[in-house]
Design a protein around this motif. Sequence first.
Motif, PDB file in Angstrom:
ATOM      1  N   CYS A 112     -43.797  54.776 -38.915  1.00  0.00           N
ATOM      2  CA  CYS A 112     -42.953  55.942 -39.137  1.00  0.00           C
ATOM      3  C   CYS A 112     -42.425  55.895 -40.575  1.00  0.00           C
ATOM      4  CB  CYS A 112     -41.775  55.951 -38.163  1.00  0.00           C
ATOM      5  SG  CYS A 112     -42.279  56.035 -36.422  1.00  0.00           S
ATOM      6  N   TYR A 113     -42.393  57.056 -41.229  1.00  0.00           N
ATOM      7  CA  TYR A 113     -42.005  57.129 -42.635  1.00  0.00           C
ATOM      8  C   TYR A 113     -40.859  58.135 -42.801  1.00  0.00           C
ATOM      9  CZ  TYR A 113     -46.506  54.828 -43.382  1.00  0.00           C
ATOM     10  OH  TYR A 113     -47.558  53.951 -43.347  1.00  0.00           O
ATOM     11  N   PHE A 114     -39.879  57.726 -43.611  1.00  0.00           N
ATOM     12  CA  PHE A 114     -38.772  58.619 -43.946  1.00  0.00           C
ATOM     13  C   PHE A 114     -38.792  58.897 -45.450  1.00  0.00           C
ATOM     14  CE2 PHE A 114     -34.423  59.195 -45.507  1.00  0.00           C
ATOM     15  CZ  PHE A 114     -34.065  60.322 -44.777  1.00  0.00           C
ATOM     16  N   PHE A 115     -38.831  60.173 -45.801  1.00  0.00           N
ATOM     17  CA  PHE A 115     -38.873  60.595 -47.209  1.00  0.00           C
ATOM     18  C   PHE A 115     -37.500  61.167 -47.564  1.00  0.00           C
ATOM     19  CE2 PHE A 115     -43.080  60.745 -45.450  1.00  0.00           C
ATOM     20  CZ  PHE A 115     -43.896  60.218 -46.435  1.00  0.00           C
ATOM     21  N   SER A 116     -36.785  60.430 -48.395  1.00  0.00           N
ATOM     22  CA  SER A 116     -35.413  60.852 -48.721  1.00  0.00           C
ATOM     23  C   SER A 116     -35.425  62.065 -49.654  1.00  0.00           C
ATOM     24  CB  SER A 116     -34.646  59.701 -49.390  1.00  0.00           C
ATOM     25  OG  SER A 116     -35.099  59.523 -50.717  1.00  0.00           O
ATOM     26  N   TRP A 117     -34.383  62.878 -49.527  1.00  0.00           N
ATOM     27  CA  TRP A 117     -34.190  64.001 -50.437  1.00  0.00           C
ATOM     28  C   TRP A 117     -33.105  63.687 -51.468  1.00  0.00           C
ATOM     29  CZ3 TRP A 117     -37.648  67.746 -50.652  1.00  0.00           C
ATOM     30  CH2 TRP A 117     -38.472  67.967 -49.528  1.00  0.00           C
ATOM     31  N   THR A 118     -32.390  62.617 -51.216  1.00  0.00           N
ATOM     32  CA  THR A 118     -31.391  62.161 -52.190  1.00  0.00           C
ATOM     33  C   THR A 118     -32.005  61.101 -53.091  1.00  0.00           C
ATOM     34  OG1 THR A 118     -30.570  60.495 -50.637  1.00  0.00           O
ATOM     35  CG2 THR A 118     -29.488  62.655 -50.604  1.00  0.00           C
ATOM     36  N   GLN A 119     -31.283  60.687 -54.109  1.00  0.00           N
ATOM     37  CA  GLN A 119     -31.797  59.725 -55.085  1.00  0.00           C
ATOM     38  C   GLN A 119     -30.829  58.545 -55.219  1.00  0.00           C
ATOM     39  OE1 GLN A 119     -34.267  62.536 -58.179  1.00  0.00           O
ATOM     40  NE2 GLN A 119     -32.097  62.330 -58.571  1.00  0.00           N
ATOM     41  N   SER A 120     -31.425  57.400 -55.507  1.00  0.00           N
ATOM     42  CA  SER A 120     -30.605  56.205 -55.746  1.00  0.00           C
ATOM     43  C   SER A 120     -31.430  55.208 -56.548  1.00  0.00           C
ATOM     44  CB  SER A 120     -30.144  55.588 -54.422  1.00  0.00           C
ATOM     45  OG  SER A 120     -31.242  55.001 -53.737  1.00  0.00           O
ATOM     46  N   ASP A 121     -30.765  54.126 -57.014  1.00  0.00           N
ATOM     47  CA  ASP A 121     -31.518  53.073 -57.688  1.00  0.00           C
ATOM     48  C   ASP A 121     -32.325  52.284 -56.659  1.00  0.00           C
ATOM     49  OD1 ASP A 121     -29.888  50.466 -56.942  1.00  0.00           O
ATOM     50  OD2 ASP A 121     -28.405  52.020 -57.431  1.00  0.00           O
ATOM     51  N   TRP A 122     -33.197  51.406 -57.172  1.00  0.00           N
ATOM     52  CA  TRP A 122     -34.145  50.709 -56.283  1.00  0.00           C
ATOM     53  C   TRP A 122     -33.429  49.828 -55.270  1.00  0.00           C
ATOM     54  CZ3 TRP A 122     -35.844  45.736 -55.090  1.00  0.00           C
ATOM     55  CH2 TRP A 122     -37.113  45.638 -54.472  1.00  0.00           C
ATOM     56  N   ARG A 123     -32.432  49.052 -55.683  1.00  0.00           N
ATOM     57  CA  ARG A 123     -31.739  48.144 -54.755  1.00  0.00           C
ATOM     58  C   ARG A 123     -30.985  48.929 -53.689  1.00  0.00           C
ATOM     59  NH1 ARG A 123     -31.861  42.933 -56.724  1.00  0.00           N
ATOM     60  NH2 ARG A 123     -32.376  42.730 -58.944  1.00  0.00           N
ATOM     61  N   SER A 124     -30.413  50.046 -54.037  1.00  0.00           N
ATOM     62  CA  SER A 124     -29.717  50.871 -53.040  1.00  0.00           C
ATOM     63  C   SER A 124     -30.714  51.467 -52.043  1.00  0.00           C
ATOM     64  CB  SER A 124     -28.929  51.988 -53.730  1.00  0.00           C
ATOM     65  OG  SER A 124     -27.909  51.459 -54.550  1.00  0.00           O
ATOM     66  N   ALA A 125     -31.897  51.817 -52.542  1.00  0.00           N
ATOM     67  CA  ALA A 125     -32.939  52.324 -51.649  1.00  0.00           C
ATOM     68  C   ALA A 125     -33.362  51.255 -50.644  1.00  0.00           C
ATOM     69  CB  ALA A 125     -34.132  52.795 -52.465  1.00  0.00           C
ATOM     70  N   VAL A 126     -33.462  50.007 -51.118  1.00  0.00           N
ATOM     71  CA  VAL A 126     -33.789  48.902 -50.207  1.00  0.00           C
ATOM     72  C   VAL A 126     -32.735  48.793 -49.116  1.00  0.00           C
ATOM     73  CG1 VAL A 126     -34.034  46.397 -50.011  1.00  0.00           C
ATOM     74  CG2 VAL A 126     -35.108  47.602 -51.926  1.00  0.00           C
ATOM     75  N   SER A 127     -31.488  48.853 -49.486  1.00  0.00           N
ATOM     76  CA  SER A 127     -30.389  48.742 -48.517  1.00  0.00           C
ATOM     77  C   SER A 127     -30.374  49.919 -47.548  1.00  0.00           C
ATOM     78  CB  SER A 127     -29.044  48.662 -49.252  1.00  0.00           C
ATOM     79  OG  SER A 127     -28.994  47.527 -50.087  1.00  0.00           O
ATOM     80  N   ALA A 128     -30.629  51.124 -48.058  1.00  0.00           N
ATOM     81  CA  ALA A 128     -30.637  52.306 -47.186  1.00  0.00           C
ATOM     82  C   ALA A 128     -31.708  52.192 -46.106  1.00  0.00           C
ATOM     83  CB  ALA A 128     -30.857  53.554 -48.028  1.00  0.00           C
ATOM     84  N   CYS A 129     -32.851  51.678 -46.461  1.00  0.00           N
ATOM     85  CA  CYS A 129     -33.918  51.505 -45.463  1.00  0.00           C
ATOM     86  C   CYS A 129     -33.538  50.447 -44.435  1.00  0.00           C
ATOM     87  CB  CYS A 129     -35.226  51.124 -46.154  1.00  0.00           C
ATOM     88  SG  CYS A 129     -35.980  52.446 -47.118  1.00  0.00           S
ATOM     89  N   LEU A 130     -32.937  49.348 -44.894  1.00  0.00           N
ATOM     90  CA  LEU A 130     -32.542  48.289 -43.962  1.00  0.00           C
ATOM     91  C   LEU A 130     -31.536  48.792 -42.940  1.00  0.00           C
ATOM     92  CD1 LEU A 130     -32.247  45.226 -46.416  1.00  0.00           C
ATOM     93  CD2 LEU A 130     -34.032  45.648 -44.696  1.00  0.00           C
ATOM     94  N   LEU A 131     -30.662  49.700 -43.344  1.00  0.00           N
ATOM     95  CA  LEU A 131     -29.649  50.241 -42.428  1.00  0.00           C
ATOM     96  C   LEU A 131     -30.279  51.055 -41.292  1.00  0.00           C
ATOM     97  CD1 LEU A 131     -26.842  51.357 -44.925  1.00  0.00           C
ATOM     98  CD2 LEU A 131     -26.776  49.429 -43.322  1.00  0.00           C
TER      99      LEU A 131
END
Length: 229
Positions: A112-131
Amino acid sequence: MAEMYEHKEPDDSEEETFGGQRLAERRPRLLHSLRSLPECLTWAPLLLLLLLFVSLGFFTLQLTTLVQAEVAQKQMQSNLEEILQRLTRMNATLAGLCHPCPQNWEFFGGSCYFFSWTQSDWRSAVSACLLTGAHLVIINSTEEEKFLNFWYARNNKPTWIGLSDHHSEGSWRWVDDSPVQLSFWKKGEPNNHGDEDCVELHNDGWNDGRCVTENPWICEKPSAPCPDL
């Protein structure tokens, strides 16, 4: 001499014999047999007709039994086909009710894939996926790369994927610490221009970018198995 040639009439009292048996005794038996013969000849066709009717009845019974068995077999087969059709429709209904991915996630190749519409730096993106119980996307095949490029066309912006060399320069590893087995770098990339340690997805391949740049991202996690139908 006349007395010597005198004709002598047979005596009625003499017993006539036939084959050593008295003829008088055989006559009544012969007459009885002759009288019984027409009666036997009269019953013979009736017996033959009765035997014919019995045989015909037995044949009809066997034929009826075979026909009934064939009808029952066809009815059973029809019932089985109807049950199979119902099961097929039920399976299709259950399959339609099964959702392998959460809402707003896309299914592809068992993930399953989630394509965000918001933007963030790479480390924040890693954390968002883990959540969400996922990880920043790991690309393992050409088919997966093509699938992600299709979604990139909707956003048309560089998008973070789960690849970096921030732990060791030039040693590109995925977020699960696995090495790169298959890569889709753009021509001339990676070039580490200006401390570029994190990888962006573009429509024409990968590019190493600065990890503090804010981009959309893609999360990935295994799909939920649907029940076997």
